[in-house]
Design a protein around this motif. Sequence first.
Motif, PDB file in Angstrom:
ATOM      1  N   VAL A 448       0.810  -1.209   0.000  1.00  0.00           N
ATOM      2  CA  VAL A 448       0.000   0.000   0.000  1.00  0.00           C
ATOM      3  C   VAL A 448       0.851   1.270   0.000  1.00  0.00           C
ATOM      4  O   VAL A 448       0.615   2.177  -0.808  1.00  0.00           O
ATOM      5  CB  VAL A 448      -0.987  -0.014   1.184  1.00  0.00           C
ATOM      6  N   PRO A 449       1.852   1.421   0.879  1.00  0.00           N
ATOM      7  CA  PRO A 449       2.663   2.649   0.834  1.00  0.00           C
ATOM      8  C   PRO A 449       3.340   2.860  -0.518  1.00  0.00           C
ATOM      9  O   PRO A 449       3.425   3.989  -0.999  1.00  0.00           O
ATOM     10  CB  PRO A 449       3.690   2.424   1.958  1.00  0.00           C
ATOM     11  N   THR A 450       3.806   1.753  -1.114  1.00  0.00           N
ATOM     12  CA  THR A 450       4.444   1.877  -2.437  1.00  0.00           C
ATOM     13  C   THR A 450       3.456   2.376  -3.471  1.00  0.00           C
ATOM     14  O   THR A 450       3.778   3.253  -4.294  1.00  0.00           O
ATOM     15  CB  THR A 450       5.012   0.514  -2.870  1.00  0.00           C
ATOM     16  N   LEU A 451       2.232   1.845  -3.438  1.00  0.00           N
ATOM     17  CA  LEU A 451       1.212   2.274  -4.388  1.00  0.00           C
ATOM     18  C   LEU A 451       0.892   3.758  -4.231  1.00  0.00           C
ATOM     19  O   LEU A 451       0.814   4.495  -5.211  1.00  0.00           O
ATOM     20  CB  LEU A 451      -0.061   1.440  -4.196  1.00  0.00           C
ATOM     21  N   THR A 456       1.592   9.495  -6.906  1.00  0.00           N
ATOM     22  CA  THR A 456       1.997  10.903  -6.950  1.00  0.00           C
ATOM     23  C   THR A 456       2.585  11.271  -8.306  1.00  0.00           C
ATOM     24  O   THR A 456       2.790  12.463  -8.591  1.00  0.00           O
ATOM     25  CB  THR A 456       3.028  11.205  -5.850  1.00  0.00           C
ATOM     26  N   ARG A 457       2.838  10.275  -9.141  1.00  0.00           N
ATOM     27  CA  ARG A 457       3.320  10.561 -10.496  1.00  0.00           C
ATOM     28  C   ARG A 457       2.204  11.049 -11.415  1.00  0.00           C
ATOM     29  O   ARG A 457       2.468  11.445 -12.552  1.00  0.00           O
ATOM     30  CB  ARG A 457       3.964   9.300 -11.083  1.00  0.00           C
ATOM     31  N   VAL A 487      -6.690   0.448   6.430  1.00  0.00           N
ATOM     32  CA  VAL A 487      -6.837   1.817   6.911  1.00  0.00           C
ATOM     33  C   VAL A 487      -5.734   2.154   7.901  1.00  0.00           C
ATOM     34  O   VAL A 487      -5.130   3.235   7.859  1.00  0.00           O
ATOM     35  CB  VAL A 487      -8.215   2.004   7.558  1.00  0.00           C
ATOM     36  N   GLU A 488      -5.454   1.219   8.804  1.00  0.00           N
ATOM     37  CA  GLU A 488      -4.414   1.466   9.799  1.00  0.00           C
ATOM     38  C   GLU A 488      -3.051   1.670   9.135  1.00  0.00           C
ATOM     39  O   GLU A 488      -2.275   2.551   9.524  1.00  0.00           O
ATOM     40  CB  GLU A 488      -4.347   0.291  10.781  1.00  0.00           C
ATOM     41  N   GLU A 489      -2.772   0.876   8.114  1.00  0.00           N
ATOM     42  CA  GLU A 489      -1.490   1.008   7.436  1.00  0.00           C
ATOM     43  C   GLU A 489      -1.383   2.351   6.717  1.00  0.00           C
ATOM     44  O   GLU A 489      -0.318   2.974   6.696  1.00  0.00           O
ATOM     45  CB  GLU A 489      -1.315  -0.139   6.437  1.00  0.00           C
TER      46      GLU A 489
END
Length: 541
Positions: A448-451, A456-457, A487-489
């Motif tokens: 998820v963080p990577t996505l 942002t591109r 959601v927590e992540e």
Amino acid sequence: MWKILPSLGGDSSPEALPRRPKIASRIARAFGKVKEARPACEQTGPLLSLPFELLEQILDKVDSKNDLCALRSTCTQLNEYLEPTIWEDLVFDSAERGSYRTGDLIKALASEKAPWAPWTTTLHINSMVIFSSATQATWKDPNMDSRLKPLKDHFIAPGFKALRNVKRLYWKLKLNDPYSTMVDGLVAVPSLEELYITFDHWASMSIFALDKFSHLTVLSLEKGGWQWPVCRAMYIPLRKAIQASPNLVDLRIGIVLAEQHLNMALTLDDIFAETLTMPALKPRLQHLRALDVYWTSFRHAYPVLSQLTSLDIPNVHPEQTCGVWGVLAKQGIVIPSVSVMTLSADLVRYLTSFVGLQKLRIKGASIHEDPGNLPELLYNKVIPRHKESLTTVLVETGYHRSRYMVWCPKPAELESILQCQLLVELSFPLLYYAPGGSIPLAENTVPVPTLLHMLTRLPNLRYMHLIPALVYPAALDNCRQTASSVVEEVQTMELSEDEWTNFKYDLQILSGYFRVMRRDNTVEGRRCWFYTNINPRPCSG
């Protein structure tokens, strides 16, 4: 008691301010009047001392009518400014507000004792069944209260005629409504342009007098509580309403016109055939929504499609809709916005036959058990072909069925989405494993963080709907628990001062909406940014 009064300092006359349309002119008129000297006990409130433009923006953010009513009661200036907004939408609902209050409202309109009537531009009719008790819910009941009896014959039609500036009508049609009398009053409103009918409680053989309406720009027929087909003979008044509305640009047919016990559903040919023989009455449709059954025959109706900019078809039954996609491709008709429930091979062939698609919405991608190679065609053929024009791509699925996973884009397919630099709205399912789960990450899993960083591109992206296609780790055994871990992540993902400005999009996960906001770390004395819940979703600009 303290009173909120505007400041007397400075030149606050309307002439001293730049002219702005509509709302700003009202607010200048309400607050720009010269006031008499105030008693010493009165104090100027800070709210009304703000510049007109800022005060306008603040008041426009208040969505609750109850809050607006409370606010307008604080002073005459706010009352004068907010009163048109309060009465802009008018709701008739005798079931909720009672027959007597509804009757008093109708009588006030009919007797022209409603000074707010010219301000009403949108009318909602939820229920007009006039009765004095639950057992008297029809006009024919001889025991009906004598005070309510005259409403039908003497007040309803004149009352609706008094709403002469109504442009939009939302009507939840009920068989027990005095709908024939109501129609007589509504068709006399010269400004009525948009008609939204929902068949809420109806009867198979009843016919609604659509043919009395004319000069419409929007006509929408949808089903509500009534699930059976509407009488097939309804196509005659529907066709007459279309013929009487040469400026009709938006047509939505969400009901089935057929005999309940016979397989004799109408098609677009039945609705448009006679209209198309009259050039002066040929509709200039820009948006068309019609159920699959209407597309089984449109041999004479396909010229209507040439002007469309938006098409909405369920496409759940490809055997009924295959013809329309073939004709569109053969005739070279480009429709910039397409909305369907499911994807089909014929639709894919149409979407790859031209360039210039702007909006694509698939509302139920995972309805069919075996979509075959349709997901692969979507991400590798359709989206790349329109990368220069796409502004909206919404691939919507459920949350917890294994068949949804095939619609999750692989890393290489994500790259094709990221090539669409004009994207403003985006939605697709993501194959998700909770951190620390016992199941190893699949080859096509994107954390998820990577996505979120990848997105942002897309410089124009303002809305992202992330749909977790859930795979249950050993520690979690239901959809909601796993979704809460998503959601927590997201909410624990910390962004640096250099990163947060790139996250310009709001994020939706299930029913929650999130936006990057500043939350400083007071312990370490540094500024931090996190995704923070902003429910309810703000209105898009």
